[in-house]
Write a protein that holds these residues in place. Structure first.
Motif, PDB file in Angstrom:
ATOM      1  N   ALA A 128     -26.192 -74.455  -4.440  1.00 32.26           N
ATOM      2  CA  ALA A 128     -26.063 -73.286  -3.567  1.00 32.26           C
ATOM      3  C   ALA A 128     -26.606 -72.029  -4.232  1.00 32.26           C
ATOM      4  N   GLY A 129     -26.496 -71.943  -5.555  1.00 36.73           N
ATOM      5  CA  GLY A 129     -26.967 -70.751  -6.261  1.00 36.73           C
ATOM      6  C   GLY A 129     -28.467 -70.574  -6.222  1.00 36.73           C
ATOM      7  N   LEU A 130     -29.202 -71.621  -5.862  1.00 42.35           N
ATOM      8  CA  LEU A 130     -30.657 -71.542  -5.802  1.00 42.35           C
ATOM      9  C   LEU A 130     -31.161 -71.277  -4.384  1.00 42.35           C
ATOM     10  N   MET A 131     -30.245 -71.064  -3.455  1.00 46.88           N
ATOM     11  CA  MET A 131     -30.625 -70.883  -2.058  1.00 46.88           C
ATOM     12  C   MET A 131     -30.751 -69.403  -1.726  1.00 46.88           C
TER      13      MET A 131
ATOM     14  N   GLY B 200     -30.071 -65.913   0.537  1.00 46.34           N
ATOM     15  CA  GLY B 200     -28.820 -65.332   0.994  1.00 46.34           C
ATOM     16  C   GLY B 200     -28.372 -65.900   2.331  1.00 46.34           C
ATOM     17  N   GLY B 201     -29.323 -66.079   3.241  1.00 47.70           N
ATOM     18  CA  GLY B 201     -28.981 -66.626   4.554  1.00 47.70           C
ATOM     19  C   GLY B 201     -28.505 -68.056   4.471  1.00 47.70           C
ATOM     20  N   GLU B 202     -29.140 -68.842   3.625  1.00 46.52           N
ATOM     21  CA  GLU B 202     -28.728 -70.237   3.463  1.00 46.52           C
ATOM     22  C   GLU B 202     -27.348 -70.327   2.816  1.00 46.52           C
ATOM     23  N   ARG B 203     -27.086 -69.456   1.830  1.00 47.22           N
ATOM     24  CA  ARG B 203     -25.753 -69.454   1.209  1.00 47.22           C
ATOM     25  C   ARG B 203     -24.683 -69.087   2.238  1.00 47.22           C
ATOM     26  N   GLN B 204     -25.029 -68.159   3.144  1.00 48.62           N
ATOM     27  CA  GLN B 204     -24.056 -67.787   4.170  1.00 48.62           C
ATOM     28  C   GLN B 204     -23.753 -68.972   5.080  1.00 48.62           C
ATOM     29  N   MET B 205     -24.783 -69.775   5.377  1.00 45.12           N
ATOM     30  CA  MET B 205     -24.557 -70.982   6.179  1.00 45.12           C
ATOM     31  C   MET B 205     -23.633 -71.949   5.445  1.00 45.12           C
TER      32      MET B 205
ATOM     33  N   VAL C  54     -24.949 -78.161  -1.864  1.00 40.63           N
ATOM     34  CA  VAL C  54     -24.476 -77.902  -0.503  1.00 40.63           C
ATOM     35  C   VAL C  54     -23.389 -78.899  -0.129  1.00 40.63           C
ATOM     36  N   GLU C  55     -23.673 -80.172  -0.345  1.00 43.61           N
ATOM     37  CA  GLU C  55     -22.717 -81.209   0.034  1.00 43.61           C
ATOM     38  C   GLU C  55     -21.406 -81.065  -0.733  1.00 43.61           C
ATOM     39  N   GLU C  56     -21.492 -80.754  -2.007  1.00 42.87           N
ATOM     40  CA  GLU C  56     -20.271 -80.567  -2.804  1.00 42.87           C
ATOM     41  C   GLU C  56     -19.484 -79.350  -2.316  1.00 42.87           C
ATOM     42  N   ASN C  57     -20.175 -78.282  -1.918  1.00 44.47           N
ATOM     43  CA  ASN C  57     -19.479 -77.125  -1.357  1.00 44.47           C
ATOM     44  C   ASN C  57     -18.721 -77.503  -0.097  1.00 44.47           C
TER      45      ASN C  57
ATOM     46  N   ALA D  19     -18.990 -63.838  -3.183  1.00 43.19           N
ATOM     47  CA  ALA D  19     -18.350 -64.944  -3.911  1.00 43.19           C
ATOM     48  C   ALA D  19     -17.769 -65.965  -2.940  1.00 43.19           C
ATOM     49  N   ASN D  20     -18.588 -66.351  -1.956  1.00 44.26           N
ATOM     50  CA  ASN D  20     -18.074 -67.245  -0.913  1.00 44.26           C
ATOM     51  C   ASN D  20     -18.613 -68.667  -1.003  1.00 44.26           C
ATOM     52  N   VAL D  21     -19.388 -68.975  -2.070  1.00 45.83           N
ATOM     53  CA  VAL D  21     -19.824 -70.349  -2.326  1.00 45.83           C
ATOM     54  C   VAL D  21     -19.664 -70.651  -3.819  1.00 45.83           C
ATOM     55  N   PHE D  22     -19.652 -71.945  -4.148  1.00 43.11           N
ATOM     56  CA  PHE D  22     -19.681 -72.379  -5.547  1.00 43.11           C
ATOM     57  C   PHE D  22     -21.142 -72.551  -5.933  1.00 43.11           C
ATOM     58  N   THR D  23     -21.670 -71.604  -6.667  1.00 41.70           N
ATOM     59  CA  THR D  23     -23.115 -71.553  -6.898  1.00 41.70           C
ATOM     60  C   THR D  23     -23.638 -72.728  -7.715  1.00 41.70           C
TER      61      THR D  23
END
Length: 237
Positions: free
Chosen positions: A133-136, A138-143, A95-98, A87-91
């Motif tokens: 972000a929810g469509l990325m 796992g590695g991309e979400r971690q970035m 990306v830019e909004e995160n 739960a470390n991104v807003f899915t």
């Protein structure tokens, strides 16, 4: 004086005591890795430092400031940022909004420059900046999660299991990114399941077991310790 010094910290959940007299320190610009078996209290250390748990005993000092019992909001303002394992991104946000959410304390005029800095660390995020972000992967979400934490230009970045659930190729990519961030001068405290790989890049490491310090030393010393290798490295990290 260390950048962060944890002394004699005891903490837990309800009546359950997880950490018992834990100590560690981080110098400016270091990578410090915490390893140990499941249930050792590794993530609990991170949560206690970041104010998500209140220590029952002990002190947590960041430079001259005692963090024990302070809220995460106050701790972020001191220069620490924390990336949890889940739960470390807003899915639903791009990306830019995160990244903009990560820079919530900044004046709006400072956001473009900070985002450019994050994109320099993670060029792939620039390409995907309009993607949710929810469509990325796992590695991309971690970035995205790490990039969001870096928006406030912290002095210490705390990462909880940054390679969890990633393919070997993405694990290598995440660790390369972490190393590049550290080489830019940022201190990093990391809890990591891939003990061998994390110690290979760490200046120092701590082994926790049963909520207590067991062994500490440089990354190279812990990698070379036969007992640490037998119990915690599993031959392949």
């Amino acid at each position: 004086m260390p950048l962060l010094k944890v002394e004699g910290v005891t903490a837990g959940y309800g009546d359950t005591e997880i950490l018992k007299d834990v100590h560690l320190h981080i110098e400016e610009g270091e990578v410090v890795s915490i390893i140990g078996p499941n249930g050792a209290g590794k993530s609990t250390v991170m949560k206690t430092i970041f104010g998500l748990l209140r220590p029952r005993e002990g002190s947590i000092r960041f430079r001259e400031t005692d963090l024990a019992g302070r809220s995460p909001y106050h701790i972020v303002r001191q220069g620490l940022c924390y990336v949890p394992q889940v739960a470390n991104v807003f899915t639903t946000l791009t990306v830019e909004e995160n990244l903009e959410m990560g820079g919530y304390l900044l004046p709006e005029s400072a956001l473009p420059e900070r985002k450019e800095r994050i994109y320099s660390f993670f060029p792939k995020l620039r390409e995907r900046r309009r993607q949710r972000a929810g469509l990325m992967s796992g590695g991309e979400r971690q970035m995205v999660a790490i990039g969001s934490a870096l928006m406030l230009d912290p002095e210490l970045l705390m990462l909880d299991e940054p390679s969890a659930g990633l393919s070997p190729k993405l694990v290598d990519e995440i660790f390369e990114n972490i190393q590049r961030i550290n080489q830019a001068g940022l201190a990093i405290l990391m809890v990591e399941q891939n003990a061998k790989k994390s110690l290979e890049m760490a200046h120092r490491g701590y082994v926790l077991a049963g909520g207590q310090n067991r062994v500490d030393g440089t990354g190279a010393e812990l990698l070379a310790d036969p007992e640490v290798a037998r119990l915690y490295l599993g031959g392949g990290g």
